[in-house]
Every structure is written in C-alpha cells, then in structure tokens.
Write a protein that holds these residues in place. Structure first.
Motif, PDB file in Angstrom:
ATOM      1  N   VAL A 166      22.462   0.332 -16.241  1.00  0.00           N
ATOM      2  CA  VAL A 166      22.620  -0.861 -17.066  1.00  0.00           C
ATOM      3  C   VAL A 166      21.648  -0.717 -18.236  1.00  0.00           C
ATOM      4  CG1 VAL A 166      22.740  -3.374 -17.082  1.00  0.00           C
ATOM      5  CG2 VAL A 166      23.189  -2.110 -14.978  1.00  0.00           C
ATOM      6  N   ALA A 167      21.978   0.207 -19.092  1.00  0.00           N
ATOM      7  CA  ALA A 167      21.148   0.560 -20.245  1.00  0.00           C
ATOM      8  C   ALA A 167      22.022   1.398 -21.153  1.00  0.00           C
ATOM      9  CB  ALA A 167      19.928   1.375 -19.815  1.00  0.00           C
ATOM     10  N   ALA A 168      21.596   1.571 -22.384  1.00  0.00           N
ATOM     11  CA  ALA A 168      22.422   2.329 -23.325  1.00  0.00           C
ATOM     12  C   ALA A 168      22.475   3.798 -22.950  1.00  0.00           C
ATOM     13  CB  ALA A 168      21.878   2.171 -24.738  1.00  0.00           C
ATOM     14  N   THR A 169      21.435   4.266 -22.305  1.00  0.00           N
ATOM     15  CA  THR A 169      21.409   5.674 -21.926  1.00  0.00           C
ATOM     16  C   THR A 169      21.014   5.789 -20.463  1.00  0.00           C
ATOM     17  OG1 THR A 169      19.146   5.817 -22.654  1.00  0.00           O
ATOM     18  CG2 THR A 169      20.832   6.489 -24.229  1.00  0.00           C
ATOM     19  N   VAL A 170      21.169   6.959 -19.919  1.00  0.00           N
ATOM     20  CA  VAL A 170      20.959   7.144 -18.487  1.00  0.00           C
ATOM     21  C   VAL A 170      19.503   7.504 -18.207  1.00  0.00           C
ATOM     22  CG1 VAL A 170      21.664   8.481 -16.481  1.00  0.00           C
ATOM     23  CG2 VAL A 170      23.342   7.911 -18.246  1.00  0.00           C
ATOM     24  N   PRO A 171      18.803   6.699 -17.419  1.00  0.00           N
ATOM     25  CA  PRO A 171      17.418   7.038 -17.093  1.00  0.00           C
ATOM     26  C   PRO A 171      17.351   8.247 -16.161  1.00  0.00           C
ATOM     27  CG  PRO A 171      18.042   4.947 -16.090  1.00  0.00           C
ATOM     28  CD  PRO A 171      19.228   5.433 -16.853  1.00  0.00           C
ATOM     29  N   LEU A 172      16.176   8.848 -16.120  1.00  0.00           N
ATOM     30  CA  LEU A 172      15.999  10.110 -15.408  1.00  0.00           C
ATOM     31  C   LEU A 172      16.417  10.030 -13.948  1.00  0.00           C
ATOM     32  CD1 LEU A 172      15.024  13.012 -15.421  1.00  0.00           C
ATOM     33  CD2 LEU A 172      12.675  12.192 -15.161  1.00  0.00           C
ATOM     34  N   ALA A 173      16.142   8.921 -13.274  1.00  0.00           N
ATOM     35  CA  ALA A 173      16.479   8.816 -11.850  1.00  0.00           C
ATOM     36  C   ALA A 173      17.975   9.040 -11.613  1.00  0.00           C
ATOM     37  CB  ALA A 173      16.051   7.457 -11.306  1.00  0.00           C
ATOM     38  N   LEU A 212       6.220   6.168  -0.477  1.00  0.00           N
ATOM     39  CA  LEU A 212       7.383   5.566  -1.108  1.00  0.00           C
ATOM     40  C   LEU A 212       8.633   6.417  -0.860  1.00  0.00           C
ATOM     41  CD1 LEU A 212       8.389   3.255  -2.919  1.00  0.00           C
ATOM     42  CD2 LEU A 212       7.854   4.666  -4.908  1.00  0.00           C
ATOM     43  N   ASP A 213       8.468   7.727  -0.856  1.00  0.00           N
ATOM     44  CA  ASP A 213       9.594   8.631  -0.590  1.00  0.00           C
ATOM     45  C   ASP A 213      10.234   8.318   0.762  1.00  0.00           C
ATOM     46  OD1 ASP A 213       8.821   9.799  -2.892  1.00  0.00           O
ATOM     47  OD2 ASP A 213       8.272  11.745  -2.036  1.00  0.00           O
ATOM     48  N   ALA A 214       9.382   8.171   1.766  1.00  0.00           N
ATOM     49  CA  ALA A 214       9.884   7.912   3.120  1.00  0.00           C
ATOM     50  C   ALA A 214      10.553   6.539   3.192  1.00  0.00           C
ATOM     51  CB  ALA A 214       8.736   7.997   4.117  1.00  0.00           C
ATOM     52  N   PHE A 215       9.994   5.605   2.444  1.00  0.00           N
ATOM     53  CA  PHE A 215      10.534   4.241   2.411  1.00  0.00           C
ATOM     54  C   PHE A 215      11.924   4.234   1.769  1.00  0.00           C
ATOM     55  CE2 PHE A 215      10.734   0.068   0.170  1.00  0.00           C
ATOM     56  CZ  PHE A 215      10.649  -0.773   1.277  1.00  0.00           C
ATOM     57  N   ILE A 216      12.040   4.909   0.616  1.00  0.00           N
ATOM     58  CA  ILE A 216      13.325   4.926  -0.093  1.00  0.00           C
ATOM     59  C   ILE A 216      14.368   5.716   0.702  1.00  0.00           C
ATOM     60  CG2 ILE A 216      14.516   5.761  -2.165  1.00  0.00           C
ATOM     61  CD1 ILE A 216      11.941   5.209  -3.747  1.00  0.00           C
ATOM     62  N   ALA A 217      13.966   6.868   1.207  1.00  0.00           N
ATOM     63  CA  ALA A 217      14.921   7.693   1.962  1.00  0.00           C
ATOM     64  C   ALA A 217      15.422   6.943   3.188  1.00  0.00           C
ATOM     65  CB  ALA A 217      14.260   9.014   2.373  1.00  0.00           C
ATOM     66  N   GLY A 218      14.508   6.279   3.893  1.00  0.00           N
ATOM     67  CA  GLY A 218      14.906   5.539   5.081  1.00  0.00           C
ATOM     68  C   GLY A 218      15.838   4.389   4.744  1.00  0.00           C
ATOM     69  N   ALA A 234       0.860  -1.198   0.000  1.00  0.00           N
ATOM     70  CA  ALA A 234       0.000   0.000   0.000  1.00  0.00           C
ATOM     71  C   ALA A 234       0.890   1.239   0.000  1.00  0.00           C
ATOM     72  CB  ALA A 234      -0.964  -0.008   1.186  1.00  0.00           C
ATOM     73  N   VAL A 235       1.934   1.162  -0.822  1.00  0.00           N
ATOM     74  CA  VAL A 235       2.929   2.227  -0.880  1.00  0.00           C
ATOM     75  C   VAL A 235       2.768   2.987  -2.198  1.00  0.00           C
ATOM     76  CG1 VAL A 235       4.700   0.702  -1.879  1.00  0.00           C
ATOM     77  CG2 VAL A 235       5.400   2.716  -0.573  1.00  0.00           C
ATOM     78  N   ALA A 236       3.008   4.284  -2.148  1.00  0.00           N
ATOM     79  CA  ALA A 236       2.872   5.087  -3.373  1.00  0.00           C
ATOM     80  C   ALA A 236       3.715   6.341  -3.272  1.00  0.00           C
ATOM     81  CB  ALA A 236       1.408   5.475  -3.617  1.00  0.00           C
ATOM     82  N   SER A 237       4.134   6.819  -4.429  1.00  0.00           N
ATOM     83  CA  SER A 237       4.805   8.118  -4.510  1.00  0.00           C
ATOM     84  C   SER A 237       3.758   9.211  -4.296  1.00  0.00           C
ATOM     85  CB  SER A 237       5.445   8.263  -5.898  1.00  0.00           C
ATOM     86  OG  SER A 237       4.481   8.690  -6.831  1.00  0.00           O
ATOM     87  N   PRO A 238       4.167  10.472  -4.260  1.00  0.00           N
ATOM     88  CA  PRO A 238       3.166  11.540  -4.069  1.00  0.00           C
ATOM     89  C   PRO A 238       2.210  11.689  -5.253  1.00  0.00           C
ATOM     90  CG  PRO A 238       5.393  12.341  -3.609  1.00  0.00           C
ATOM     91  CD  PRO A 238       5.548  11.000  -4.239  1.00  0.00           C
ATOM     92  N   TYR A 239       2.500  11.038  -6.362  1.00  0.00           N
ATOM     93  CA  TYR A 239       1.701  11.212  -7.571  1.00  0.00           C
ATOM     94  C   TYR A 239       0.353  10.503  -7.427  1.00  0.00           C
ATOM     95  CZ  TYR A 239       0.415  10.985 -12.500  1.00  0.00           C
ATOM     96  OH  TYR A 239      -0.245  11.091 -13.695  1.00  0.00           O
ATOM     97  N   ARG A 240      -0.745  11.190  -7.761  1.00  0.00           N
ATOM     98  CA  ARG A 240      -2.071  10.599  -7.571  1.00  0.00           C
ATOM     99  C   ARG A 240      -2.903  10.479  -8.843  1.00  0.00           C
ATOM    100  NH1 ARG A 240      -0.081   8.962  -4.205  1.00  0.00           N
ATOM    101  NH2 ARG A 240      -0.375   9.031  -1.958  1.00  0.00           N
ATOM    102  N   ASP A 241      -2.355  10.831  -9.980  1.00  0.00           N
ATOM    103  CA  ASP A 241      -3.118  10.600 -11.209  1.00  0.00           C
ATOM    104  C   ASP A 241      -2.637   9.289 -11.816  1.00  0.00           C
ATOM    105  OD1 ASP A 241      -4.807  12.866 -11.122  1.00  0.00           O
ATOM    106  OD2 ASP A 241      -3.038  14.095 -11.556  1.00  0.00           O
ATOM    107  N   LEU A 293       8.375   9.339  -9.792  1.00  0.00           N
ATOM    108  CA  LEU A 293       9.151   8.270  -9.170  1.00  0.00           C
ATOM    109  C   LEU A 293      10.652   8.496  -9.348  1.00  0.00           C
ATOM    110  CD1 LEU A 293       9.470   5.432  -7.899  1.00  0.00           C
ATOM    111  CD2 LEU A 293       9.098   4.455 -10.164  1.00  0.00           C
ATOM    112  N   GLU A 294      11.046   8.983 -10.492  1.00  0.00           N
ATOM    113  CA  GLU A 294      12.476   9.102 -10.783  1.00  0.00           C
ATOM    114  C   GLU A 294      13.090  10.412 -10.298  1.00  0.00           C
ATOM    115  OE1 GLU A 294      12.022   7.264 -15.103  1.00  0.00           O
ATOM    116  OE2 GLU A 294      14.079   7.184 -14.348  1.00  0.00           O
ATOM    117  N   THR A 295      12.306  11.492 -10.365  1.00  0.00           N
ATOM    118  CA  THR A 295      12.864  12.779  -9.925  1.00  0.00           C
ATOM    119  C   THR A 295      12.789  12.925  -8.410  1.00  0.00           C
ATOM    120  OG1 THR A 295      10.735  13.897 -10.164  1.00  0.00           O
ATOM    121  CG2 THR A 295      12.219  13.953 -12.060  1.00  0.00           C
ATOM    122  N   GLY A 296      11.804  12.260  -7.785  1.00  0.00           N
ATOM    123  CA  GLY A 296      11.613  12.456  -6.359  1.00  0.00           C
ATOM    124  C   GLY A 296      10.865  13.736  -6.042  1.00  0.00           C
TER     125      GLY A 296
END
Lengths: 384, 517
Positions: free
Chosen positions: A151-158, A345-351, A102-109, A119-122
């Motif tokens: 691990v990709a040809a280009t760098v993802p936004l995160a 999710l922010d709090a989960f990742i930061a922690g 039941a975890v989510a980023s701040p995004y609600r749409d 998710l990637e920019t935070g």
C-alpha cells in the motif's frame, strides 16, 4: 482497482510455484487468510507503547514520559497500553491483540538504515540477504493466496524478490522517488562514506512522515484502503503498509501520542473495512529496533535495541503479552542503556505466520530467516 | 580510476559522450594549455561592464538625489531614514537570493498579478533599491552564471576551465552586497580568464584593480587620513571617512601570503595606506566620491590622488617610496613572488587535484616551479600534470555542487542550459555561484560538501535530470564513456537492474564514482 501491474505477473510466477505445491500440505480454510505487515520506520519506542509500569525502575527511568500511563488500563500486572491505542486496547480485551516485548531482530547496532534492512530482508546482518522475507513467504503459499500488495507507490524491501507483487497508492501521495531512494541505498552499500551519509539522510527523512498528518485521518485512510485491497475474492491476501515518524528524539510525549493515535486509527479502519474477514486476519506491527530506556535532554529517547511488536486480528491468540522480561534495572540493560532483547523477532514472525497460514514452522523459519534457521519459531501465537 | 577517467574527471570537468576518450591522458592535458579560449562565445555575448556599471552608477546617482531631496524636505526626512535605507540595501541581497529561484521571476514574466506587493513608488528609496537589485540579479547575475555554465559545457580546454573556476574562488567575492551583484561575473571574465595561463602577478593585479573587488572589500571608500580629502574632511563629526583595511588584509591573508604567515597587523595597516587612492570611477559613494568619479567611464579603475596617503610605507621590513598608484603596485608585485605566496598557492592547487590533505612533496615541487619562473602559472600546472600524486587511482575529491552539476550536464550531452535552471539548481545544492558568503570562497574539502542532506538533494536533482532526459539516454552505454574503465561492478549491477532507463540514469549520476573525482 489495481493501478499498475495488477496480478498479471503473479500468474506466471504462480505456475512455477504450482510445480512443488502438491508436496506441501496446506490447511485449506474456507476463506483465505489475510496477513498485513505494518512496518514502523524510525525505531518505535516499545517502552512508550506497551509500558512496563509494574517494573520498579520504570517510573524513575521514564520521568515525564511515564505520566501518560497514570490513567492507562493495565494489560496485566506488569504492562499498560498507551491510552492513544483505544482500538488496539479493545482488541486486547477480546483476545485479538497480542504483544511481544523485549523483542529484537538480529541487528545490534543503531542505524535506522541498516536496522530496517535486517528487519525487511530477514538476514542476520545488513545487506546479507537481497530479497524480503515477506516476498519469500509467497513461495510457501498456494498460488491462490500468494498475492501481495504494497500500500505504497513502490514496493518496500520486505516485499521485494522473485515473486511478483503489486503496489497501489492514491496518486496524491508524493512518493514517486521512494523506489530510487531504495536503490540508491543498495548502490551505497559498499561505500562507507556515502553509506553513512545516506543512512543519516534517510533517518531524517523518516522524521517527516505523514502518520500524524491531518490528525491521523491519513493513516486511517491508508488502513481503509488496505482493507479494500484485501477484501475482494480476487484481491490481495498479503499487504504491507509503511509508517514513518517514529524517530522520537525530542518532544516524544506529544509526538508518540500522535503517532500511536494514527496507528490506532489505521487498525480501526482496517478492521472495519475487512468486516467478517477480520476473523481470518493477522496484522503484524514491528519496528527496526527500540529506543533508550532513559529520557534524553530534549524530552525524547535515542536509538536503542529491543522494542515491542504486535499481532492483531481474529486469527491471533491474543489477550496477553509474550515476553521473558529482562527488567529495567541498570544492571539488566543492554550496553547499560537499552532494553535487553530476550525474544527473537525472527522466531516471533516465523511462528506467527507459519501458524496463520498453516505452514510447517521449521520450513517457514528456513525460508523467511535463512540465517536463523536453527532457531525454534515461537509457538501458540495464532488460532489454528 | 583509470588514467583517462582521472584526466576527464579529476583534471577536467567531466566527460562528454560526444567527445573521444583521450588516448594519451597526459598529452591531452598538456595540449589544453594552448587550446584555452579566454573569451568564448557564451561569455562574449553577455552584457559588458559599460552597461552594468553604467546602470549601477545611474542608480547610485538617483539614491543620492533622493537623499538630497529628503534633506530639503524635512517632513519626509525623518530621523534615521537614511541609515534605514542603508540597511535595506544590504538586506536586498538575501531577498534577491530568493529572487533567483524560478517561481518569483516566472510569475513576473507571466505578467501575473502580485497583490501582496505594493505599487512601485519611484520616490521610495527602499523600493527603488529593491527593484534595482532584483533587476541586476535577474538580468546580469543569472545570465552570467548561465554564460559561465555554457562555457564549461562546451569548453575546448576543460582542465583550464576548471582552473578558471579555481582562481575565481581563490579571489572570491560574494554577491551579498548589492553593488557587486551585477559585477560578480565580470571579475571572473575580465580579471581571471585572460590571466589563467599567464603570470600570477598579472592576475593579482587585474583582480585587485577590478571594480567588483574594490567595491566588495571596501577599498573604493578607503581614504588616507593625511590625504588631501582626509585632512580636510576626515575630522568633521558625522563623517565616516578614513582608512579601510579590508582589501589590504584579504590580499595578504587570502590572495597571496596566507593567514598567519610572514606579516603582522602593522604590515596590513601600512599596505592599506599604500592602497589608498585605488578606487572605482563613477561607482564610489561617500564624501570623497566627487573627487574620484571624473576620470574614465563608470566602473573603471581609477587612481584618485586626493585620497592617497602621502609618504613612504614600511611593509615586511621593506620601504616603499614609490609615488601614488605605483606604491601599492610595487607591494603587490613583491607579494606575488613571495615564497609564502608560492607555498599558499601550491597548497591550494595541490588540495584541488591531489586530495583534501595535499601531499607535501607535490606542494614543494609546485612551489619550486612557481618561484623559479616568477609565478608562471602554466609551469606550475605542468608539475600538476606530471606528478604521480595527482594520478592516484583512488578518487581524490568529493565533487562540489558546481562540479557535480557541470559534470552531470556534460554527461547528458547538454550544450546549453537555462540560466534560471542552473542558478536554482546551485542554490538548492548549496553552492550559489559567486556567493560563498565570505572572501575566503567556498571550501575545497569533502567535509564541506559531503553531508546527508547534500547527498539527498543530489539524488533528487539527478532524478529530475533523468526524468527530463527520459528514455533517450542508455545509462549502461553512457557509464563507460564518462567514467572510462572505472565503473564498479556494484554500479554496473544497479544500472542493469534499474526498472527504467530514467532510473538507471539517475543512479549513474549519483553513483559513488560519479560523486567523486
């Protein structure tokens, strides 16, 4: 080993980081910590991955999709793990896998495109922050550890931002224009018509992922490759792997099983490749948002809100599901259709990352998720 | 958008970096009304009607001869073979559409073996039809698209060139039919271009007499029931012979008055009767063919009196009692200057230049100019140039694939284009030239072109163009030349931050201000 930029650029950036490094207290481990972020693009179904089989509303809401869990091993009285995740299940038994639910980023749409951006920019909303949280995390690490690779040809936004990062992919991967696609995304940010069209196009593109290709062997090969990039003494300490194909609008039972088998193979290969370094490794697996509780008319699920996330590795205080379970009864759902988010999710990742790298949690929160800096990071996720 | 950018992009076909930005945009547009080249070198160099129609006539003769052989040789003339061949000929078109793609043709050109294809049997009508269609497609269609493209890249009057494309789409044929594959370009080159700065009635007349139109909308096979031929052969069993209303209906519905306006079914039928006898020399098929093909060269318009329905016709309350060919001509002349036609054409032109929802006041002014001058097209174009509605600073239109492709090539300074590259590109972007699939032509509204996959394909195409251009083009310097004084800060920033010149160029080609006009 590194095909393009190697870490030459990182040296210059590292010198700048050194200037304030002495002010930070690092817990210097005997071996450097490893961190891997596996992004699940396309909104992976948390309810179909870590299923709340003990919720009274689960079986009825999920219909045929619930059948996969009839023989699945229970994680605890409430949850069971999808049987395709055999390696992950084994890690759970050893206390090396932790699930957040039941975890989510701040995004609600419910736009993939915007959701992945958050998710990637935070950031708190799409396009509010221009760099990735994983890149900003490099600024909190000692220069010797601040080495990241996509691990990709280009760098993802995160992983994009002020800190130099590298990228590596086998040349056979036809991902040459991924970087352009991402820049087009940014270019269309302010144009409502093109932004909507582009979101849709990118969502469709995510459907044609190679996660399940070759019966999951591609995914396992990617995991093995990531391990090779992370293991050497002068190698990367942080890696990001992109996975697609999670947008299971139709025929989810078969497709999700293939996806999860691919992911499980990737984890197994990563663990094998890292060998004893696995003990100092943390793998984060997260997606932009979840999927509807109800099954749609085509045996799939549609875009939802809360989902599940995983932490794996020897550095994880695992063997448990971290959740404030909201329940699946109709009245408990978000907007009468989705799993309600009860954990940020922010709090989960930061922690998790703060504890893993020995960064002061409030500092990690402020750097990684600047718009959520008042929020308390989740504690007790990593072995410190 | 600045006025200069509107003139170059909304009215024109996109700027070329080697041409000056017009100092007086309106004067620049007015000047083009006398600078247009109806038969420019890249089009003049293409094979003409003689060659293309001649081959088609030869092919049709062969088919006829083969059919007769089959008739004499019962062993091979199995029941249903002739209809099967008909179907195969129709099917040949989609197959050809694939043939336009680079690969199969390249394979042929390289002399590579194609074991999957059975050896060509000259006595197999199906194989012959396929081979003929492929050859006409490759030799004539692809090169005609190439000629059209180069003309658009090098046009001295790009605004008028755009109007040619507009009218060709107004009078659309679709090369789904094997008979018109090779002729598709000729309709535009022979009937549209010479009249784009003349009277609409003259263009209408040239189009409806053109072999591509007469064949595409079945007019060539239409036979008056009471005509000499119709009364003699029409009632025999197994003979498909009679009136075909297709072209008459589309003239009223699409070419002139507009759908659901001032005519009804009885008017269509009467007009179709008036048009009987309008056919094509040498290319006609069917039972009446031998009465029509003796005059003139293959592919030329011919009036075949034995097919013409005798008597006066009553159309929209007016009686037409002219003799023969002149009867339909008189109807066309009236249709050309009918107020409903003026409204229809003014609305379509306004939609093309002022936005998907045409401003009513602009439509009214254009309609008035049209009726006042008896359908003088430059008078209508002048209203377009001089009206405030066409100079609104917000982009009015989402570019069609053709518009985007041409403006891209112009922005890159290209003066030539590989015909196969162009046809392949337009197929991939969803707008194969002269192949809209229906006589209504391609839509002229954003909803038809602005789709997720369509945008993605443009991005992919832009990357291919950019890779080809390599580091020779500096997109940052190019942007203000092709979108004068109208580049947004977001685009400027994206170009500045691009990781390579090629990437910057690709971004410029898909920037919002380049996707629209």
């Amino acid at each position: 080993m590194f095909d393009r930029r190697s870490f030459i650029g990182a040296g210059a950036i590292g010198a700048a980081a050194m200037a304030f490094a002495p002010k930070m207290a690092f817990a210097r481990a005997e071996t450097d910590k490893r961190f891997v972020f596996i992004i699940q693009r396309g909104a992976a179904d948390g309810l179909g991955t870590v299923a709340p089989v003990g919720d009274p509303a689960f079986a009825a809401a999920r219909g045929a999709l619930a059948a996969d869990f009839e023989t699945a091993a229970k994680l605890d009285p409430l949850f069971a793990l999808h049987p395709a995740l055999a390696n992950v299940g084994g890690l759970y038994g050893k206390g090396q896998a932790l699930f957040a639910h039941a975890v989510a980023s701040p995004y609600r749409d419910r736009s993939h495109f915007d959701g992945q951006n958050v998710l990637e920019t935070g950031g708190a909303g799409a396009y509010q922050v221009k760099t990735g949280w994983l890149n900003r995390m490099l600024g909190l690490l000692p220069p010797t550890q601040a080495k990241a690779i996509a691990v990709a040809a280009t760098v993802p936004l995160a992983l994009r931002g002020n800190h130099e990062v590298s990228s590596y992919a086998p040349s056979a991967l036809p991902q040459a224009s991924a970087d352009l696609l991402q820049r087009v995304s940014m270019l269309y940010e302010g144009d409502s018509q093109l932004h909507a069209l582009w979101s849709e196009a990118m969502g469709t593109r995510a459907l044609t992922s190679d996660m399940a290709d070759d019966n999951g062997r591609n995914a396992a090969a990617t995991g093995a490759l990531a391990a090779k990039l992370l293991a050497p003494e002068n190698g990367a300490r942080i890696a990001m792997i992109e996975t697609g194909g999670w947008d299971t609008h139709a025929g989810q039972r078969t497709r999700l099983a293939l996806q999860l088998r691919g992911l499980d193979g990737m984890i197994g290969a990563l663990q094998t490749g890292l060998g004893p370094l696995w003990g100092d490794t943390m793998v984060l697996i997260a997606t932009e948002f979840g999927r509807t509780v109800a099954v749609n008319g085509t045996g799939g699920t549609d875009h939802g809100t809360a989902s599940s996330a995983m932490l794996l590795g020897g550095g994880v205080k695992g063997g448990r599901v971290v959740t404030d379970w909201p329940g699946l009864a109709p009245a408990a759902l978000f907007e009468a259709r989705d799993l309600k988010p009860t954990l940020q999710l922010d709090a989960f990742i930061a922690g998790a990352t703060a504890e893993h790298f020995g960064i002061e949690p409030g500092r990690a929160m402020a750097a990684l998720f600047p718009d959520s800096k008042g929020v308390r990071p989740v504690e007790g996720l990593a072995r410190t | 958008m600045s006025d200069a950018s509107i003139a170059l992009n909304r009215f024109g076909l996109g700027a070329r970096p080697d041409e000056p930005i017009p100092a007086d945009p309106r004067k620049w547009l007015h000047g083009q009304l006398t600078a247009f080249e109806p038969n420019p070198a890249p089009i003049a160099a293409l094979p003409g009607r003689r060659q293309i129609a001649g081959e088609l006539a030869e092919y049709l003769d062969q088919v006829k001869a083969l059919r007769q052989q089959e008739g004499r040789a019962p062993r091979r003339a199995q029941a249903g073979q002739a209809p099967a061949m008909q179907a195969q000929m129709t099917d040949a078109a989609p197959e050809m559409a694939q043939g336009y793609q680079m690969a199969p043709v390249a394979a042929m050109a390289s002399g590579g073996k194609q074991p999957a294809t059975p050896a060509f049997d000259p006595n197999d009508p199906v194989a012959q039809a396929r081979r003929f269609a492929q050859r006409q497609a490759r030799d004539y269609y692809v090169n005609a698209v190439g000629g059209r493209t180069v003309a658009a890249l090098t046009a001295p009057a790009p605004f008028v060139e755009r109007l040619v494309h507009f009218w060709a789409n107004h009078f659309a044929i679709s090369i789904d039919k094997v008979q018109v594959v090779g002729l598709g370009g000729l309709l535009e080159f022979e009937a549209i271009r010479p009249h784009v700065l003349g009277k609409f009635g003259d263009m209408l007349n040239a189009v409806e007499r053109h072999p591509a139109m007469l064949l595409y909308l079945d007019q060539a096979q239409s036979v008056g029931p009471d005509s000499l031929i119709g009364s003699r052969f029409g009632n025999r069993p197994n003979r498909k012979l009679g009136l075909n209303e297709n072209l008459a209906r589309e003239i009223m519905e699409l070419h002139t008055l507009g759908v659901r306006t001032v005519y009804d079914q009885a008017d269509v039928t009467e007009f179709a009767r008036a048009m009987t006898g309008w056919t094509v020399s040498g290319l006609n098929r069917g039972p009446g063919a031998r009465f029509t093909g003796t005059d003139g060269q293959a592919g030329d318009f011919v009036f075949a009196a034995p097919l013409h329905e005798p008597g006066a016709r009553m159309i929209m309350g007016k009686s037409y009692d002219q003799p023969g060919e002149h009867q339909a001509q008189a109807v066309l002349d009236d249709l050309a200057v009918h107020p409903a036609t003026a409204t229809h054409l003014a609305t379509k032109l306004a939609r093309h230049f002022a936005g998907d929802t045409p401003p009513p006041a602009l439509v009214e002014r254009m309609k008035a100019a049209y009726l006042k001058t008896g359908g003088d097209l430059p008078s209508v174009y002048r209203v377009l140039i001089d009206s405030p509605e066409t100079w609104a600073p917000q982009p009015a239109k989402f570019k069609s694939p053709w518009e985007w492709s041409v403006s891209t090539m112009r922005a890159l300074g290209m003066k030539t284009a590989q015909p196969l590259m162009v046809t392949g590109l337009l197929n991939q972007l969803g707008q194969p030239t002269w192949k809209p699939g229906s006589p209504a032509g391609f839509d002229d509204i954003a909803a038809s072109w602005a789709g997720p996959d369509a945008v993605l394909r443009r991005v992919e195409a832009a990357e291919r163009f950019a890779n080809k251009a390599g580091a020779t083009v500096d997109a940052r310097a190019l942007a203000p030349k092709i979108i004068p004084a109208s580049v947004t800060p977001a685009t400027t920033q994206a170009l500045a931050r691009a990781e390579s010149p090629g990437q910057a160029l690709a971004l410029l080609l898909v920037a919002p201000e380049f996707m629209r006009r």
